[in-house]
Write a protein that holds these residues in place. Structure first.
Motif, PDB file in Angstrom:
ATOM      1  N   ILE A 118     -16.252 -22.659  13.124  1.00 28.45           N
ATOM      2  CA  ILE A 118     -14.906 -22.566  13.704  1.00 28.45           C
ATOM      3  C   ILE A 118     -14.726 -23.598  14.816  1.00 28.45           C
ATOM      4  O   ILE A 118     -13.676 -24.234  14.921  1.00 28.45           O
ATOM      5  N   ILE A 119     -15.760 -23.797  15.638  1.00 28.72           N
ATOM      6  CA  ILE A 119     -15.662 -24.782  16.722  1.00 28.72           C
ATOM      7  C   ILE A 119     -15.509 -26.196  16.150  1.00 28.72           C
ATOM      8  O   ILE A 119     -14.698 -26.987  16.628  1.00 28.72           O
ATOM      9  N   GLU A 120     -16.280 -26.524  15.098  1.00 26.19           N
ATOM     10  CA  GLU A 120     -16.255 -27.874  14.531  1.00 26.19           C
ATOM     11  C   GLU A 120     -14.995 -28.161  13.719  1.00 26.19           C
ATOM     12  O   GLU A 120     -14.403 -29.222  13.845  1.00 26.19           O
ATOM     13  N   ARG A 160     -12.063 -23.733  10.971  1.00 32.36           N
ATOM     14  CA  ARG A 160     -12.054 -22.830   9.817  1.00 32.36           C
ATOM     15  C   ARG A 160     -13.467 -22.331   9.555  1.00 32.36           C
ATOM     16  O   ARG A 160     -14.428 -22.871  10.069  1.00 32.36           O
ATOM     17  N   VAL A 161     -13.555 -21.314   8.710  1.00 40.00           N
ATOM     18  CA  VAL A 161     -14.855 -20.827   8.253  1.00 40.00           C
ATOM     19  C   VAL A 161     -14.643 -20.299   6.833  1.00 40.00           C
ATOM     20  O   VAL A 161     -13.566 -19.798   6.505  1.00 40.00           O
ATOM     21  N   ASN A 211     -15.066 -17.826   3.565  1.00 41.32           N
ATOM     22  CA  ASN A 211     -15.214 -16.383   3.409  1.00 41.32           C
ATOM     23  C   ASN A 211     -16.664 -16.027   3.099  1.00 41.32           C
ATOM     24  O   ASN A 211     -17.146 -14.972   3.496  1.00 41.32           O
ATOM     25  N   GLY A 212     -17.372 -16.935   2.435  1.00 40.94           N
ATOM     26  CA  GLY A 212     -18.791 -16.718   2.148  1.00 40.94           C
ATOM     27  C   GLY A 212     -19.614 -16.615   3.426  1.00 40.94           C
ATOM     28  O   GLY A 212     -20.511 -15.781   3.529  1.00 40.94           O
ATOM     29  N   LYS A 213     -19.312 -17.476   4.408  1.00 37.28           N
ATOM     30  CA  LYS A 213     -20.029 -17.419   5.687  1.00 37.28           C
ATOM     31  C   LYS A 213     -19.721 -16.120   6.424  1.00 37.28           C
ATOM     32  O   LYS A 213     -20.593 -15.556   7.079  1.00 37.28           O
ATOM     33  N   LEU A 214     -18.473 -15.660   6.335  1.00 41.75           N
ATOM     34  CA  LEU A 214     -18.111 -14.392   6.979  1.00 41.75           C
ATOM     35  C   LEU A 214     -18.868 -13.238   6.335  1.00 41.75           C
ATOM     36  O   LEU A 214     -19.421 -12.384   7.028  1.00 41.75           O
ATOM     37  N   ARG A 215     -18.900 -13.216   4.998  1.00 42.80           N
ATOM     38  CA  ARG A 215     -19.641 -12.160   4.287  1.00 42.80           C
ATOM     39  C   ARG A 215     -21.119 -12.207   4.650  1.00 42.80           C
ATOM     40  O   ARG A 215     -21.755 -11.179   4.877  1.00 42.80           O
ATOM     41  N   TYR A 216     -21.673 -13.425   4.711  1.00 43.62           N
ATOM     42  CA  TYR A 216     -23.085 -13.607   5.056  1.00 43.62           C
ATOM     43  C   TYR A 216     -23.365 -13.086   6.467  1.00 43.62           C
ATOM     44  O   TYR A 216     -24.358 -12.388   6.697  1.00 43.62           O
TER      45      TYR A 216
END
Length: 107
Positions: A73-75, A78-79, A81-86
């Protein structure tokens, strides 16, 4: 009013919903809207593009920040959905299970 560090949600922090339809579920803070509201998403039922606006008073701030989500998110702002689930599954599987194992050894 000066707030302590633990009451200020951070980007990438895991939270547990205390009030509402999704009570008991875990999500990730993806944006701070103001001093009272944040946007949360879990990548599964609540995707990044349709994040839920939630009152901080209705959330339990867990003492865990996902570095993958925070950096993404900082870079890029956005992020996936796979990273959120992980991030949510990693927290539930590692941190919560470790706490439960510690409880078993106390007795």
């Amino acid at each position: 009013m000066i707030e302590s560090e633990s009451t200020v949600p951070r980007i990438g922090q895991i939270v547990q919903t205390l009030k509402g339809r999704e009570t008991g579920s875990y999500s990730v803070v993806i944006q701070q809207l103001d001093e009272r509201f944040v946007l949360i998403a879990d990548g599964d039922r609540r995707k990044f593009d349709r994040a839920k606006r939630k009152n901080i008073a209705h959330l339990h701030l867990c003492d865990y920040v996902s570095p993958e989500v925070q950096n993404s998110i900082i870079e890029s702002g956005r992020v996936t959905n796979g990273k959120l689930r992980y991030a949510v599954s990693k927290f539930v599987n590692e941190v919560l299970n470790d706490e439960k194992k510690g409880d078993m050894f106390d007795g």
